[in-house]
Scaffold this motif. Structure first.
Motif: not given
Length: 337
Positions: A273-281, A286-292, A312-321
């Motif tokens: 998920l860190k890579r999804v944030l930092k490296e995708t355009t 993002c939608e596909d990975i979260l759905n999977k 610590l990152f997942m405490s934030y990333a687990n909030n889907k919205a």
């Protein structure tokens, strides 16, 4: 199957590394094990540079000093090259060395003797990361304090490296359990070692540092190429799914090893998920990975990642919205880079 009449086979996948290859191979020659007791298997994996010519030149020059075998094949990726090397290996034990890395001098005799003396399936040793200018960026070691453990206990008690290049493997053990690398995925070592370590009956760790791993720009873990980044993201999902399935089907749910493996899966979710944030355009990734992840019952994560920063990152990333909103913002920012 080949007859085992030597102690060790060192398998070196080779792909477009002409500038690093000689240093790697010379480090394998500069060792303290009798030259007739080990072999170097260099698997030229469809190189398009002068890697093959470099290998042939090294074989000619050092023919009297080392048993260097050269295999050439169409490109099959790192996993395919290692698996090809295993098919022809004659050693009782295996060490994998990436072709831009080195083994430190006078290393392999001690590793082989420890493996033989304790009849080990796997022996883990320490390794350091090093830059092209010679600066050491990290050193990671583990120790079982001279004790031989089974795989379940090892996972429960030892924080081991995911790499396949800081371990000595019994070839008989690998063949008995049909352990091979998952083809054509990045971070295949983590998936491979999850299965290999757990299946061990006899495994040890020594804190001796035996290898230097080159940290170079342009490697897949540092790439800025969008297509490679996208493949890495989806390969991480493939690997973490495999590890999760292994935990669910092979490991008792009430064991500490099960919890450790599930926490490793959560760590990989964080990495992905860190890579999804930092490296995708592309927000669709993002939608596909979260759905999977949701379809696999892996999101939001239920087990705390092993690394505190990832937890610590997942405490934030687990909030889907919130994470989706962040992805939209980062996709715009990444497009401008």
């Amino acid at each position: 199957m080949a007859t085992h009449n030597i102690s060790l086979s060192i398998i070196v996948p080779v792909y477009n590394v002409e500038h690093y290859l000689e240093k790697c191979i010379l480090s394998l020659i500069d060792q303290d094990l009798n030259k007739s007791d080990y072999e170097i298997i260099a698997v030229n994996d469809g190189s398009t540079d002068n890697s093959l010519a470099k290998l042939q030149g090294l074989k000619e020059v050092y023919n009297d000093n080392v048993n260097l075998k050269i295999i050439s094949q169409e490109n099959q990726g790192l996993s395919g090259a290692r698996n090809s090397g295993l098919k022809v290996a004659n050693g009782d034990y295996i060490i994998f060395v990436d072709s831009d890395d080195i083994l430190l001098p006078s290393t392999i005799k001690s590793l082989v003797e420890t493996s033989q003396k304790n009849q080990l399936d796997i022996l883990e040793f320490g390794a350091s990361g090093i830059t092209e200018t010679g600066q050491i960026t990290f050193t990671q070691t583990a120790s079982s304090n001279g004790k031989v453990l089974n795989g379940k206990s090892y996972i429960e008690n030892i924080s081991y490296m995911g790499s396949a290049c800081n371990k000595v493997y019994s070839l008989n053990f690998l063949n008995t359990h049909k352990l091979r690398f998952m083809p054509r995925v990045y971070i295949e070592d983590i998936e491979f070692n999850t299965r290999a370590v757990y299946k061990c009956e006899r495994i040890m760790a020594t804190d001796m540092v035996g290898a230097h791993f080159l940290q170079r720009e342009g490697s897949i873990t540092r790439t800025k190429n969008f297509n490679k980044s996208k493949k890495m993201i989806y390969d991480i999902f493939t690997v973490l799914s495999s590890i999760n399935n292994f935990a669910l089907t092979e490991v008792p749910e009430n064991s500490k090893a099960y919890i450790v493996l599930k926490r490793r899966v959560s760590s990989l979710v964080a990495t992905m998920l860190k890579r999804v944030l930092k490296e995708t355009t592309d927000f669709n990734i993002c939608e596909d990975i979260l759905n999977k992840l949701e379809d696999s019952n892996l999101y939001p994560t239920k087990h705390k990642p092993l690394d505190s920063s990832k937890a610590l990152f997942m405490s934030y990333a687990n909030n889907k919205a919130l994470f989706r909103l962040s992805c939209k913002l980062f996709c715009k920012l990444n497009t401008r880079k």
